[in-house]
Write a protein that holds these residues in place. Sequence first.
Motif, PDB file in Angstrom:
ATOM      1  N   ALA A   9      43.758  -9.346 -33.456  1.00 35.41           N
ATOM      2  CA  ALA A   9      44.491  -8.661 -34.520  1.00 35.41           C
ATOM      3  C   ALA A   9      46.001  -8.639 -34.315  1.00 35.41           C
ATOM      4  O   ALA A   9      46.766  -8.682 -35.286  1.00 35.41           O
ATOM      5  N   ASP A  10      46.461  -8.561 -33.064  1.00 37.20           N
ATOM      6  CA  ASP A  10      47.897  -8.441 -32.842  1.00 37.20           C
ATOM      7  C   ASP A  10      48.636  -9.753 -33.083  1.00 37.20           C
ATOM      8  O   ASP A  10      49.872  -9.786 -33.076  1.00 37.20           O
ATOM      9  N   ASP A  11      47.915 -10.835 -33.291  1.00 36.91           N
ATOM     10  CA  ASP A  11      48.543 -12.141 -33.506  1.00 36.91           C
ATOM     11  C   ASP A  11      48.368 -12.644 -34.930  1.00 36.91           C
ATOM     12  O   ASP A  11      48.677 -13.809 -35.208  1.00 36.91           O
ATOM     13  N   VAL A  12      47.851 -11.817 -35.840  1.00 38.82           N
ATOM     14  CA  VAL A  12      47.469 -12.311 -37.167  1.00 38.82           C
ATOM     15  C   VAL A  12      48.218 -11.587 -38.280  1.00 38.82           C
ATOM     16  O   VAL A  12      48.318 -10.361 -38.289  1.00 38.82           O
ATOM     17  N   THR A  13      48.737 -12.379 -39.213  1.00 39.05           N
ATOM     18  CA  THR A  13      49.303 -11.871 -40.460  1.00 39.05           C
ATOM     19  C   THR A  13      48.537 -12.505 -41.594  1.00 39.05           C
ATOM     20  O   THR A  13      48.261 -13.712 -41.569  1.00 39.05           O
ATOM     21  N   ILE A  14      48.152 -11.722 -42.596  1.00 37.84           N
ATOM     22  CA  ILE A  14      47.493 -12.281 -43.771  1.00 37.84           C
ATOM     23  C   ILE A  14      48.253 -11.853 -45.012  1.00 37.84           C
ATOM     24  O   ILE A  14      48.557 -10.675 -45.188  1.00 37.84           O
ATOM     25  N   LEU A  54      57.003 -22.026 -46.977  1.00 35.95           N
ATOM     26  CA  LEU A  54      58.161 -22.367 -46.145  1.00 35.95           C
ATOM     27  C   LEU A  54      58.719 -21.137 -45.436  1.00 35.95           C
ATOM     28  O   LEU A  54      59.095 -21.211 -44.259  1.00 35.95           O
ATOM     29  N   ARG A  55      58.752 -19.997 -46.124  1.00 35.83           N
ATOM     30  CA  ARG A  55      59.208 -18.766 -45.473  1.00 35.83           C
ATOM     31  C   ARG A  55      58.278 -18.377 -44.325  1.00 35.83           C
ATOM     32  O   ARG A  55      58.717 -17.932 -43.266  1.00 35.83           O
ATOM     33  N   SER A  56      56.978 -18.553 -44.561  1.00 30.62           N
ATOM     34  CA  SER A  56      55.997 -18.218 -43.526  1.00 30.62           C
ATOM     35  C   SER A  56      56.140 -19.135 -42.316  1.00 30.62           C
ATOM     36  O   SER A  56      56.032 -18.687 -41.161  1.00 30.62           O
ATOM     37  N   VAL A  96      49.028 -16.431 -35.791  1.00 38.03           N
ATOM     38  CA  VAL A  96      48.376 -17.043 -36.949  1.00 38.03           C
ATOM     39  C   VAL A  96      48.845 -16.327 -38.215  1.00 38.03           C
ATOM     40  O   VAL A  96      48.857 -15.096 -38.270  1.00 38.03           O
ATOM     41  N   HIS A  97      49.247 -17.104 -39.220  1.00 36.97           N
ATOM     42  CA  HIS A  97      49.603 -16.540 -40.528  1.00 36.97           C
ATOM     43  C   HIS A  97      48.708 -17.197 -41.577  1.00 36.97           C
ATOM     44  O   HIS A  97      48.663 -18.422 -41.685  1.00 36.97           O
ATOM     45  N   ILE A  98      47.975 -16.368 -42.317  1.00 36.14           N
ATOM     46  CA  ILE A  98      47.053 -16.835 -43.354  1.00 36.14           C
ATOM     47  C   ILE A  98      47.648 -16.525 -44.723  1.00 36.14           C
ATOM     48  O   ILE A  98      48.070 -15.403 -44.987  1.00 36.14           O
ATOM     49  N   LEU A  99      47.678 -17.531 -45.597  1.00 34.08           N
ATOM     50  CA  LEU A  99      48.069 -17.335 -46.995  1.00 34.08           C
ATOM     51  C   LEU A  99      46.848 -17.609 -47.864  1.00 34.08           C
ATOM     52  O   LEU A  99      46.249 -18.682 -47.776  1.00 34.08           O
ATOM     53  N   ALA A 159      52.522 -23.507 -31.078  1.00 33.68           N
ATOM     54  CA  ALA A 159      53.488 -22.439 -31.341  1.00 33.68           C
ATOM     55  C   ALA A 159      52.990 -21.508 -32.432  1.00 33.68           C
ATOM     56  O   ALA A 159      53.538 -20.426 -32.627  1.00 33.68           O
ATOM     57  N   GLY A 160      51.961 -21.910 -33.156  1.00 38.57           N
ATOM     58  CA  GLY A 160      51.421 -21.067 -34.212  1.00 38.57           C
ATOM     59  C   GLY A 160      50.517 -21.852 -35.136  1.00 38.57           C
ATOM     60  O   GLY A 160      50.493 -23.094 -35.115  1.00 38.57           O
ATOM     61  N   LEU A 161      49.762 -21.121 -35.948  1.00 38.71           N
ATOM     62  CA  LEU A 161      48.915 -21.707 -36.981  1.00 38.71           C
ATOM     63  C   LEU A 161      49.300 -21.081 -38.318  1.00 38.71           C
ATOM     64  O   LEU A 161      49.377 -19.855 -38.434  1.00 38.71           O
TER      65      LEU A 161
END
Length: 257
Positions: free
Chosen positions: A221-226, A246-248, A196-199, A125-127
């Motif tokens: 690119a359309d699936d990535v947040t950094i 936790l918010r991410s 994908v969300h990168i912190l 469902a996501g990374l």
Amino acid sequence: MTDATPSFLKIGDTDIAYRHRTGRAPGAVWLGGYKSDMLGTKAEALDAWAGEAGHAFLRHDYSGHGESGGAFRDGTISLWLEQSLGVFRAMTEGPQILVGSSMGAWIALRMAQELNRAGEGDRLAGLLLLAPAPDFTSVLVEPKLSDANRRDLEEKGYMEEPSEYSDEPYVYTRALFEDGRKNLVLDGVIDTHCPVHILQGKADPDVPFAHAMRLAEHLPADDVTISLIGDGDHRLSRPQDIALILRSLEGLIERPV
């Protein structure tokens, strides 16, 4: 519920320790870093969140880590990937979000590749990748090796480096470096087929934030947040860091499929 004591799953010849909280999907699966274990601050915070939110949560220790069997020096990315996939397949149902910290992010990316290759991509469902260190053996460690380090690897099969996080030194083996080259992900497009969300902390002394930016360039690119955290370190374990994690995670859960 999650147990105070771990359960064990035999993978190969090794007893792998895990803790599993039942709950609804999508669940979260924790993948820890090099020489870390499943009882760290971030994993415990995720477990508490899962208990309150009613989501499933799974965490385990790689061989040679924490409560699992096996020797740390026998570990490689391929071995820890095999164990992570084994626990994932045995203990989870339905879509899951892989939460990978440091080396665990590398394991998460390789899991995504292997699951998609096996036709199991719908399980993702996501990374959520925290201070991600994919390819760290080749990209971050090897270029900084001294002549003495290289001599130890060649003659003894391992080298030691002081650790800021433990009284015991970090141990890197020749087998870890050689196997790492077989698991590189920053050599082409990484098709995760999930968001994908990168912190990443900009004050991380271990993984430069440029490494996270490089990783983002290899993802669709359309699936990535950094998200860059100006004063964030490598651990990302401060209360404000935990809150952002936790918010991410909740953002990934709420994202339309």
